[in-house]
Write a protein that holds these residues in place. Sequence first.
Motif, PDB file in Angstrom:
ATOM      1  N   LYS B  46       0.865  -1.187   0.000  1.00  0.00           N
ATOM      2  CA  LYS B  46       0.000   0.000   0.000  1.00  0.00           C
ATOM      3  C   LYS B  46       0.897   1.231   0.000  1.00  0.00           C
ATOM      4  CE  LYS B  46      -3.393   2.292   3.032  1.00  0.00           C
ATOM      5  NZ  LYS B  46      -4.118   2.127   4.321  1.00  0.00           N
ATOM      6  N   LEU B  47       0.618   2.168  -0.881  1.00  0.00           N
ATOM      7  CA  LEU B  47       1.431   3.383  -0.970  1.00  0.00           C
ATOM      8  C   LEU B  47       1.174   4.281   0.239  1.00  0.00           C
ATOM      9  CD1 LEU B  47       3.390   5.079  -2.748  1.00  0.00           C
ATOM     10  CD2 LEU B  47       1.342   6.164  -3.720  1.00  0.00           C
ATOM     11  N   LEU B  48       2.257   4.604   0.941  1.00  0.00           N
ATOM     12  CA  LEU B  48       2.171   5.478   2.115  1.00  0.00           C
ATOM     13  C   LEU B  48       2.651   6.892   1.806  1.00  0.00           C
ATOM     14  CD1 LEU B  48       3.696   3.467   5.115  1.00  0.00           C
ATOM     15  CD2 LEU B  48       1.276   4.024   4.733  1.00  0.00           C
ATOM     16  N   ILE B  49       3.750   6.984   1.083  1.00  0.00           N
ATOM     17  CA  ILE B  49       4.399   8.254   0.780  1.00  0.00           C
ATOM     18  C   ILE B  49       4.840   8.226  -0.681  1.00  0.00           C
ATOM     19  CG2 ILE B  49       6.406   9.738   1.234  1.00  0.00           C
ATOM     20  CD1 ILE B  49       4.518   9.781   3.567  1.00  0.00           C
ATOM     21  N   TYR B  50       4.618   9.312  -1.392  1.00  0.00           N
ATOM     22  CA  TYR B  50       5.129   9.430  -2.756  1.00  0.00           C
ATOM     23  C   TYR B  50       5.847  10.766  -2.916  1.00  0.00           C
ATOM     24  CZ  TYR B  50       1.025  12.339  -3.782  1.00  0.00           C
ATOM     25  OH  TYR B  50       0.066  13.327  -3.779  1.00  0.00           O
ATOM     26  N   ASP B  51       6.690  10.849  -3.910  1.00  0.00           N
ATOM     27  CA  ASP B  51       7.441  12.085  -4.179  1.00  0.00           C
ATOM     28  C   ASP B  51       8.114  12.619  -2.909  1.00  0.00           C
ATOM     29  OD1 ASP B  51       5.321  13.535  -6.802  1.00  0.00           O
ATOM     30  OD2 ASP B  51       6.497  11.703  -6.671  1.00  0.00           O
ATOM     31  N   ARG B  55       1.591  12.465   1.049  1.00  0.00           N
ATOM     32  CA  ARG B  55       0.745  11.354   1.476  1.00  0.00           C
ATOM     33  C   ARG B  55      -0.503  11.269   0.607  1.00  0.00           C
ATOM     34  NH1 ARG B  55      -1.416  13.079   5.610  1.00  0.00           N
ATOM     35  NH2 ARG B  55      -0.184  14.951   5.997  1.00  0.00           N
ATOM     36  N   PRO B  56      -0.824  10.075   0.123  1.00  0.00           N
ATOM     37  CA  PRO B  56      -2.094   9.906  -0.611  1.00  0.00           C
ATOM     38  C   PRO B  56      -3.250  10.165   0.340  1.00  0.00           C
ATOM     39  CG  PRO B  56      -0.632   8.020  -0.963  1.00  0.00           C
ATOM     40  CD  PRO B  56      -0.049   8.830   0.149  1.00  0.00           C
ATOM     41  N   SER B  57      -4.389  10.474  -0.234  1.00  0.00           N
ATOM     42  CA  SER B  57      -5.584  10.665   0.561  1.00  0.00           C
ATOM     43  C   SER B  57      -5.868   9.425   1.405  1.00  0.00           C
ATOM     44  CB  SER B  57      -6.776  10.938  -0.368  1.00  0.00           C
ATOM     45  OG  SER B  57      -7.973  11.026   0.353  1.00  0.00           O
ATOM     46  N   GLY B  58      -6.176   9.663   2.671  1.00  0.00           N
ATOM     47  CA  GLY B  58      -6.502   8.545   3.546  1.00  0.00           C
ATOM     48  C   GLY B  58      -5.346   8.060   4.401  1.00  0.00           C
ATOM     49  N   ILE B  59      -4.141   8.484   4.077  1.00  0.00           N
ATOM     50  CA  ILE B  59      -2.984   8.109   4.897  1.00  0.00           C
ATOM     51  C   ILE B  59      -2.840   9.141   6.008  1.00  0.00           C
ATOM     52  CG2 ILE B  59      -0.497   7.716   4.939  1.00  0.00           C
ATOM     53  CD1 ILE B  59      -2.100   5.621   3.363  1.00  0.00           C
ATOM     54  N   PRO B  60      -2.870   8.698   7.260  1.00  0.00           N
ATOM     55  CA  PRO B  60      -2.812   9.655   8.383  1.00  0.00           C
ATOM     56  C   PRO B  60      -1.479  10.392   8.436  1.00  0.00           C
ATOM     57  CG  PRO B  60      -2.823   7.376   9.181  1.00  0.00           C
ATOM     58  CD  PRO B  60      -3.035   7.311   7.718  1.00  0.00           C
ATOM     59  N   ASP B  61      -1.529  11.598   9.021  1.00  0.00           N
ATOM     60  CA  ASP B  61      -0.313  12.405   9.088  1.00  0.00           C
ATOM     61  C   ASP B  61       0.679  11.885  10.127  1.00  0.00           C
ATOM     62  OD1 ASP B  61      -1.891  15.229  10.848  1.00  0.00           O
ATOM     63  OD2 ASP B  61      -1.599  13.121  11.395  1.00  0.00           O
ATOM     64  N   THR B  73      14.015   8.793   4.596  1.00  0.00           N
ATOM     65  CA  THR B  73      13.562   8.313   5.892  1.00  0.00           C
ATOM     66  C   THR B  73      12.041   8.338   5.967  1.00  0.00           C
ATOM     67  OG1 THR B  73      15.558   9.168   6.964  1.00  0.00           O
ATOM     68  CG2 THR B  73      13.678   8.679   8.387  1.00  0.00           C
ATOM     69  N   LEU B  74      11.502   7.271   6.494  1.00  0.00           N
ATOM     70  CA  LEU B  74      10.074   7.198   6.807  1.00  0.00           C
ATOM     71  C   LEU B  74       9.923   7.349   8.305  1.00  0.00           C
ATOM     72  CD1 LEU B  74       7.087   6.481   6.005  1.00  0.00           C
ATOM     73  CD2 LEU B  74       7.694   4.104   6.555  1.00  0.00           C
ATOM     74  N   GLY B  75       9.048   8.238   8.740  1.00  0.00           N
ATOM     75  CA  GLY B  75       8.781   8.413  10.157  1.00  0.00           C
ATOM     76  C   GLY B  75       7.345   8.031  10.472  1.00  0.00           C
ATOM     77  N   ILE B  76       7.172   7.366  11.585  1.00  0.00           N
ATOM     78  CA  ILE B  76       5.839   7.001  12.052  1.00  0.00           C
ATOM     79  C   ILE B  76       5.728   7.415  13.507  1.00  0.00           C
ATOM     80  CG2 ILE B  76       4.091   5.191  12.227  1.00  0.00           C
ATOM     81  CD1 ILE B  76       5.864   3.453  10.403  1.00  0.00           C
ATOM     82  N   THR B  77       4.775   8.276  13.815  1.00  0.00           N
ATOM     83  CA  THR B  77       4.563   8.703  15.186  1.00  0.00           C
ATOM     84  C   THR B  77       3.290   8.070  15.749  1.00  0.00           C
ATOM     85  OG1 THR B  77       3.318  10.643  14.453  1.00  0.00           O
ATOM     86  CG2 THR B  77       5.693  10.912  14.759  1.00  0.00           C
ATOM     87  N   GLY B  78       3.147   8.136  17.048  1.00  0.00           N
ATOM     88  CA  GLY B  78       1.955   7.578  17.687  1.00  0.00           C
ATOM     89  C   GLY B  78       1.714   6.132  17.284  1.00  0.00           C
ATOM     90  N   THR B  81      -0.592  -0.822  17.250  1.00  0.00           N
ATOM     91  CA  THR B  81      -0.328  -2.236  16.950  1.00  0.00           C
ATOM     92  C   THR B  81      -0.661  -2.548  15.494  1.00  0.00           C
ATOM     93  OG1 THR B  81      -2.519  -2.800  17.803  1.00  0.00           O
ATOM     94  CG2 THR B  81      -0.675  -2.980  19.335  1.00  0.00           C
ATOM     95  N   GLY B  82      -1.602  -1.817  14.940  1.00  0.00           N
ATOM     96  CA  GLY B  82      -1.967  -2.025  13.543  1.00  0.00           C
ATOM     97  C   GLY B  82      -0.918  -1.566  12.555  1.00  0.00           C
ATOM     98  N   ASP B  83       0.117  -0.887  13.050  1.00  0.00           N
ATOM     99  CA  ASP B  83       1.214  -0.450  12.174  1.00  0.00           C
ATOM    100  C   ASP B  83       2.235  -1.552  11.951  1.00  0.00           C
ATOM    101  OD1 ASP B  83       1.252   2.829  13.751  1.00  0.00           O
ATOM    102  OD2 ASP B  83       0.083   2.109  12.032  1.00  0.00           O
ATOM    103  N   GLU B  84       2.101  -2.664  12.697  1.00  0.00           N
ATOM    104  CA  GLU B  84       3.037  -3.769  12.505  1.00  0.00           C
ATOM    105  C   GLU B  84       2.912  -4.304  11.076  1.00  0.00           C
ATOM    106  OE1 GLU B  84       4.306  -5.849  16.647  1.00  0.00           O
ATOM    107  OE2 GLU B  84       2.969  -6.961  15.311  1.00  0.00           O
ATOM    108  N   ALA B  85       4.002  -4.186  10.347  1.00  0.00           N
ATOM    109  CA  ALA B  85       3.991  -4.542   8.929  1.00  0.00           C
ATOM    110  C   ALA B  85       5.415  -4.483   8.396  1.00  0.00           C
ATOM    111  CB  ALA B  85       3.117  -3.561   8.150  1.00  0.00           C
ATOM    112  N   ASP B  86       5.557  -4.827   7.145  1.00  0.00           N
ATOM    113  CA  ASP B  86       6.822  -4.621   6.444  1.00  0.00           C
ATOM    114  C   ASP B  86       6.722  -3.311   5.669  1.00  0.00           C
ATOM    115  OD1 ASP B  86       6.917  -8.135   5.686  1.00  0.00           O
ATOM    116  OD2 ASP B  86       7.943  -7.070   7.289  1.00  0.00           O
ATOM    117  N   TYR B  87       7.808  -2.560   5.681  1.00  0.00           N
ATOM    118  CA  TYR B  87       7.848  -1.264   5.007  1.00  0.00           C
ATOM    119  C   TYR B  87       8.964  -1.266   3.971  1.00  0.00           C
ATOM    120  CZ  TYR B  87       4.611   0.311   8.562  1.00  0.00           C
ATOM    121  OH  TYR B  87       3.501   0.457   9.358  1.00  0.00           O
TER     122      TYR B  87
END
Lengths: 121, 109
Positions: B46-51, B55-61, B73-78, B81-87
């Motif tokens: 699933k595309l999280l970040i481009y360019d 962020r595509p519509s629907g991807i939280p800030d 670098t990809l940053g994820i705050t907050g 458990t649902g963020d557990e995935a491969d990036y």
Amino acid sequence: EVQLVESGGGLVKPGGSLRLSCAASGFTFSSYSMNWVRQAPGKGLEWVSSISSSSSYIYYADSVKGRFTISRDNAKNSLYLQMNSLRAEDTAVYYCASIVVVVAASGMDVWGQGTTVTVSS
Amino acid sequence: QSVLTQPPSVSAAPGQKVTISCSGSSSNIGNNYVSWYQQLPGTAPKLLIYDNNKRPSGIPDRFSGSKSGTSATLGITGLQTGDEADYYCGTWDSSLSRVFGGGTKLTVL
């Protein structure tokens, strides 16, 4: 709804051939370049091939060059991947993907569910 | 051996912040935009970040991207458990092929 649906995967012997298809819906297929990306079991993503909207530009990963052929039929909203001389290392889930919804220079925002290709004797 | 280098794994506690690095060269990241993907088990990426940082519509800030030189670098705050995935990071190469990182498994402890 923008959608890509792959089909055509299966079990094939080394040296054999397989043709994958990807049916597109919900967008003007003929306006977008398309890609095949694969993922071997337990491994990361590997780009396989890309084709421009009018088939004028085609690119392949070195690992499949000369064995795989990408094509498309814009009248049928379909993308294809003809795979010949298959090897065990071609075993993977194959995804078709494109950048459709966002206007971007990078990334692929629409992916199919994938179709599994297993090359084994 | 992937063209782009990512750490195999990262972990952090729920609510915390994590960053995932992606290192390349002048023939890929250095001269092209970077994208980031999230792949939950058994699903398509699933595309999280481009360019680099959009962020595509629907991807939280909570998800953010940056690029500097030949690294991204990809940053994820907050963290949840649902963020557990491969990036995975991805970009173009000078040979007009797409390249990906080897992937980073995120564990939310």
